[in-house]
Design an enzyme around this catalytic site. Structure first.
Site, PDB file in Angstrom:
ATOM      1  CG  HIS A 130      -3.407  -0.714  -7.075  1.00 40.32           C
ATOM      2  ND1 HIS A 130      -3.485   0.134  -5.477  1.00 40.32           N
ATOM      3  CD2 HIS A 130      -2.832  -2.394  -6.539  1.00 40.32           C
ATOM      4  CE1 HIS A 130      -3.695  -0.947  -5.124  1.00 40.32           C
ATOM      5  NE2 HIS A 130      -3.496  -2.093  -5.146  1.00 40.32           N
ATOM      6  NE  ARG A 151      -4.402  -1.099  -0.071  1.00 43.46           N
ATOM      7  CZ  ARG A 151      -4.716  -2.448  -0.951  1.00 43.46           C
ATOM      8  NH1 ARG A 151      -3.463  -2.253  -1.749  1.00 43.46           N
ATOM      9  NH2 ARG A 151      -5.309  -3.100  -0.669  1.00 43.46           N
ATOM     10  CD  GLU A 208      -2.962   3.285  -5.775  1.00 47.93           C
ATOM     11  OE1 GLU A 208      -3.812   2.551  -6.307  1.00 47.93           O
ATOM     12  OE2 GLU A 208      -2.049   2.784  -4.951  1.00 47.93           O
TER      13      GLU A 208
HETATM   14  C1  DGY Z   1      -6.153  -5.917  -3.030  1.00 48.00           C
HETATM   15  O1  DGY Z   1      -6.680  -6.651  -3.172  1.00 48.00           O
HETATM   16  O2  DGY Z   1      -6.098  -5.368  -1.825  1.00 48.00           O
HETATM   17  C2  DGY Z   1      -5.198  -4.892  -3.973  1.00 48.00           C
HETATM   18  O3  DGY Z   1      -4.304  -4.032  -4.034  1.00 48.00           O
HETATM   19  C3  DGY Z   1      -6.002  -4.970  -5.233  1.00 48.00           C
HETATM   20  O4  DGY Z   1      -6.547  -6.702  -5.249  1.00 48.00           O
END
Ligand code: DGY
Length: 324
Positions: free
Chosen positions: A290, A243, A272
């Site tokens: 992402h 993240r 984002e």
């Molecule tokens: C998640 O699943 O947490 C990813 O960042 C998006 O698929």
């Protein structure tokens, strides 16, 4: 009567239609993030809400609601990370929360490995040069990068995705060191031929590549800050598929601009999709939008996992992926 279900974004067609067969679904066909007010209204209209990483289900949504006014009984997140959902507030309103672990571990680890290779071997720079007609041909000193084989990968967070990344790194003959909040079972470490560092500082000082696989949220906000970056080796690289908030981006940008570290490979960002524009002018940064879980197979499997959770919950069973 079928439970009413709100799907916050478009899903792959196959899982949208599977859902529609079993539930009374409403899809946000605009495919744009819903507002906090829309989510608050949805909590009194739907039995289930299926948000994803782009949806903040936090104070702005929950403030003013009471268990009596809320109809939603389950928030079944499409994704494994859940730092965008205030689990405690949901729980206090009697709402169950689930996620979709396992099914995206391999794909996300693939992206981490890809970022390691891309940033070390200057793949983004090379492609940009070629497309801009800047390539003048092979020469011994052209765009030399850093060898990956034999180097040390430091994995921060040794959950499912961290372990899949370790597997891939071993395939590239890398040494693996790990930092994890809790002690890791030595048998598990042996399976991956990995060594647990006693601190994040120790990992930062010994790794050639650091790959982040810990959860986001307040507990890990700016875990990688200027002080940790200062411990990193001069030619080392930072990879983030976890993240954005785990890294202090201002500190990282400053380290990349001053070439304090070799580079960074980033699939996730704070705020984002409005990423800090300074990243875009850095040749030593590889930037992806992402994409961790973005394969047909995985995005369908994530949908099926959500459906499994809904079926268990509305069938009066325990959803397999309950997180709150
Ligand atoms: C998640 O699943 O947490 C990813 O960042 C998006 O698929």
């Amino acid at each position: 009567m079928k439970p009413t279900v709100l799907i916050s974004r478009r899903w792959p067609a196959a899982v949208e239609s599977l859902l529609a067969k079993q539930f009374d679904t409403t899809v946000n066909t605009s495919d744009k993030p819903l507002t906090a007010v829309q989510f608050r209204d949805a909590l009194s209209e739907y039995d289930a809400i299926l948000p994803t990483v782009t949806d903040s289900i936090d104070n702005r949504v929950f403030d003013g609601l009471t268990a009596e006014t809320v109809r939603t009984r389950i928030i079944a997140n499409y994704g494994v990370g859940f730092s965008h959902i205030d689990i405690q507030r949901a729980k206090a309103l009697g709402i169950c929360v689930t996620n979709t672990p396992d099914v995206l571990s391999e794909c996300t680890a693939d992206i981490a490995m890809m970022l390691i290779l891309m940033v070390a071997r200057r793949a983004g720079e090379g492609e940009r040069e070629l497309r801009a007609n800047g390539w003048t041909g092979w020469r011994p000193t052209h765009m030399m990068g850093t060898r990956v084989s034999g180097k040390t990968l430091g994995i921060v967070g040794f959950g499912r995705i961290g372990r899949e990344t370790a597997k891939r790194a071993r395939g590239f003959n890398m040494n693996v060191v790990v930092h994890n909040r809790s002690a890791i079972d030595p048998v598990l470490l042996n399976t991956f031929n990995a060594v647990q560092c006693s601190s994040l500082d120790e990992l930062a000082a010994s790794a050639d590549f650091i790959s982040l696989h810990c959860p986001g949220g307040a507990e890990n906000k700016h875990l990688i800050d200027a002080r940790i970056i200062e411990q990193m080796k001069p030619d080392s690289y930072l990879i983030n598929t976890a993240r954005g908030e785990v890294i202090d981006e201002e500190a990282l940008i400053e380290a990349l601009q001053s070439k304090r570290i070799g580079g960074a490979g980033l699939d996730v960002f704070d705020n984002e999709p409005a990423i800090n524009p300074a990243f875009k002018s850095l040749e030593n940064a590889v930037l992806l939008p992402h994409l961790g879980s973005a394969t047909n197979e995985t995005r369908n499997a994530m949908g099926e996992r959500v459906i499994g959770n809904l079926n268990a919950f509305f069938g009066q069973g325990e959803p397999p992926d309950r997180i709150g």
